[in-house]
Design a protein around this motif. Structure first.
Motif, PDB file in Angstrom:
ATOM      1  N   LYS A 140      27.834  31.681 -13.286  1.00 15.76           N
ATOM      2  CA  LYS A 140      28.569  32.921 -13.057  1.00 15.76           C
ATOM      3  C   LYS A 140      28.189  33.409 -11.659  1.00 15.76           C
ATOM      4  CE  LYS A 140      29.467  37.526 -14.947  1.00 15.76           C
ATOM      5  NZ  LYS A 140      29.132  38.501 -16.021  1.00 15.76           N
ATOM      6  N   LEU A 147      28.309  36.195  -8.679  1.00 19.24           N
ATOM      7  CA  LEU A 147      28.442  37.642  -8.491  1.00 19.24           C
ATOM      8  C   LEU A 147      28.299  37.994  -7.017  1.00 19.24           C
ATOM      9  CD1 LEU A 147      26.119  38.651 -11.458  1.00 19.24           C
ATOM     10  CD2 LEU A 147      28.603  38.633 -11.480  1.00 19.24           C
ATOM     11  N   TYR A 148      28.927  39.088  -6.631  1.00 17.70           N
ATOM     12  CA  TYR A 148      28.826  39.541  -5.241  1.00 17.70           C
ATOM     13  C   TYR A 148      29.275  40.992  -5.142  1.00 17.70           C
ATOM     14  CZ  TYR A 148      29.726  40.136  -0.272  1.00 17.70           C
ATOM     15  OH  TYR A 148      29.736  40.618   1.007  1.00 17.70           O
ATOM     16  N   GLU A 149      28.600  41.753  -4.280  1.00 19.99           N
ATOM     17  CA  GLU A 149      29.022  43.105  -3.937  1.00 19.99           C
ATOM     18  C   GLU A 149      28.906  43.267  -2.434  1.00 19.99           C
ATOM     19  OE1 GLU A 149      27.837  46.547  -6.142  1.00 19.99           O
ATOM     20  OE2 GLU A 149      27.292  45.344  -7.911  1.00 19.99           O
TER      21      GLU A 149
END
Length: 216
Positions: free
Chosen positions: A82, A84-86
């Motif tokens: 999985k 994810l990134y912000e």
């Protein structure tokens, strides 16, 4: 405690990182950054030198704009993670008050373990550059991953490298993936932590470190 902050603007992000050591700084501390010495880095961190803004350089803009599609491609190629990134992320660790980590992404594997995701794009102009990638991660990028593991406490790191060649007027792309398990590089992480702490003392004491020259 390990936490993540996000910044809405690049200016706010740059201001927050000024007082800390980041992943791109770590190799310079060890004398392994081909573009900056440890003394130049100390001059930047103590306000004696203005760090060069390279965000408008073509190769930097290419890497920045390619990051999102390469991250999406990684998701397709490696569905076991999985991803994810912000935008504008900055990871902080209370036990490492001098450091921060701004990640290209982070991973969850099927066992719930967390990992770094880092992406590098580079144009190969000569054979010597290719040797840096043959069966290994280039030193400055390896140190960057160690720094990220130090700050985040994550279990592993994956580096995606896109190498671009011009062969007889045709563009060729080669993609490489490297995985590092924290348990296998813990001694290197501890060594880097020690050297970063020593460098941070030079900043706090406003005393320049001894120049580290690259080995021949």
């Amino acid at each position: 405690m390990i936490s993540m902050e996000t910044f809405k603007t690049r200016q706010d992000w740059l201001a927050a990182r000024q007082g800390r050591i980041g992943g791109s700084d770590a190799a310079a501390i060890l004398g392994l950054n081909p573009y900056k010495t440890n003394v130049q880095l100390w001059e930047e961190k103590t306000g004696r030198r203005q760090s060069e803004d390279i965000s408008d350089k073509p190769y930097v803009k290419y890497g920045t704009e390619a990051e999102e599609p390469l991250r999406e491609l990684f998701k397709l190629d490696f569905p076991e993670y999985k991803v994810l990134y912000e935008e504008g992320n900055m990871w902080l660790n209370d036990a490492i008050p001098w450091g921060h980590a701004s990640l290209d992404g982070w991973l969850l594997d099927q066992g719930g373990r967390r990992g770094i995701w880092e992406c590098k794009t580079t144009e190969i102009m000569r054979s010597g550059q290719m040797k840096l990638w043959k069966g290994r991660i280039p030193d400055n990028y390896y140190i960057q991953l160690l720094h990220y593991l130090l700050i985040t406490g994550f279990d592993f790191a994956v580096l995606k490298g896109q190498l671009k060649f011009d062969i007889d007027g045709e563009m060729w792309l080669q993609t490489k993936h490297y995985k590092i398990e924290r348990s296998e590089v813990q001694e290197d992480i501890e060594f880097l932590k020690e050297k970063e702490f020593e460098f941070w003392q030079h900043i706090k004491q406003d005393k320049p470190p001894a120049l580290i020259l690259p080995s021949l």
